[in-house]
Design a protein around this motif. Structure first.
Motif, PDB file in Angstrom:
ATOM      1  N   ILE A  90       0.831  -1.209   0.000  1.00 31.32           N
ATOM      2  CA  ILE A  90       0.000   0.000   0.000  1.00 31.32           C
ATOM      3  C   ILE A  90       0.864   1.256   0.000  1.00 31.32           C
ATOM      4  CG2 ILE A  90      -1.626   1.369   1.386  1.00 31.32           C
ATOM      5  CD1 ILE A  90      -2.952  -1.312   2.179  1.00 31.32           C
ATOM      6  N   LEU A  94       0.772   1.767  -3.983  1.00 31.11           N
ATOM      7  CA  LEU A  94      -0.554   2.326  -4.227  1.00 31.11           C
ATOM      8  C   LEU A  94      -0.687   3.792  -3.802  1.00 31.11           C
ATOM      9  CD1 LEU A  94      -2.666  -0.790  -3.165  1.00 31.11           C
ATOM     10  CD2 LEU A  94      -1.984  -0.099  -5.472  1.00 31.11           C
ATOM     11  N   SER A 125      -7.587   6.948  -1.501  1.00 40.68           N
ATOM     12  CA  SER A 125      -6.334   6.933  -0.740  1.00 40.68           C
ATOM     13  C   SER A 125      -6.599   6.809   0.759  1.00 40.68           C
ATOM     14  CB  SER A 125      -5.510   8.191  -1.022  1.00 40.68           C
ATOM     15  OG  SER A 125      -5.003   8.172  -2.323  1.00 40.68           O
ATOM     16  N   LEU A 128      -7.345   3.242   1.577  1.00 39.67           N
ATOM     17  CA  LEU A 128      -6.107   2.451   1.605  1.00 39.67           C
ATOM     18  C   LEU A 128      -5.295   2.745   2.861  1.00 39.67           C
ATOM     19  CD1 LEU A 128      -4.974   2.740  -2.125  1.00 39.67           C
ATOM     20  CD2 LEU A 128      -5.767   0.672  -0.958  1.00 39.67           C
ATOM     21  N   ALA A 132      -4.137   0.130   5.777  1.00 37.38           N
ATOM     22  CA  ALA A 132      -2.748   0.033   6.226  1.00 37.38           C
ATOM     23  C   ALA A 132      -2.625   0.279   7.727  1.00 37.38           C
ATOM     24  CB  ALA A 132      -1.874   1.018   5.453  1.00 37.38           C
TER      25      ALA A 132
END
Length: 148
Positions: A90, A94, A125, A128, A132
């Motif tokens: 991530i 990403l 975002s 994500l 994380a």
């Protein structure tokens, strides 16, 4: 040797995890195009922290496992590594591509109102980053409490 590796492991965890936790805090404060550009530029500059700290964390964790081979039979150890690989994917792949897309959207924006396309990309975002952070919390809990 084990204690020195453990020390480096803990320091790299602090560096990597602090950066991971700060990403959403920094980005949630941006309310205008100027603030968002500044926040994204800051994240671009600090992107090395989760990459470097995370890679060092993974390598020292594996080295600790090779020094004490029985760790590879412990489910908490293997699970921690798996969760951390998710975090690295991530934050090394990403999130940086999302930052570049968001900066590109903001460069095309006139005025100080955040465009809808940016907000949509930012939500992705943020999602994500949430994953994380959850993976980081689980990984820390596994390493501290060693539940199984």
């Amino acid at each position: 040797m084990y204690i020195y590796l453990l020390f480096i492991h803990i320091i790299s965890a602090v560096v990597a995890m602090a950066a991971i936790i700060c990403y959403p805090l920094i980005m949630s404060s941006a309310r205008t195009v100027g603030q968002a550009k500044f926040a994204l530029a800051l994240l671009e500059k600090t992107a090395i922290l989760p990459k470097f700290g995370g890679t060092l964390l993974l390598l020292t964790g594996l080295a600790l496992g090779f020094l004490e081979i029985s760790l590879f039979r412990e489910l908490w150890y293997v699970s921690s590594i798996a969760f951390f690989i998710v975090i690295l994917i991530i934050f090394a792949g990403l999130i940086p591509s999302g930052i570049k897309q968001q900066l590109k959207l903001l460069q095309q924006t006139k005025g100080d109102v955040l465009p809808d396309a940016y907000r949509l990309n930012r939500r992705r975002s943020a999602w994500l980053e949430g994953i994380a952070n959850l993976a980081a919390l689980i990984s820390i809990l596994l390493m501290v409490f060693k539940p199984y």
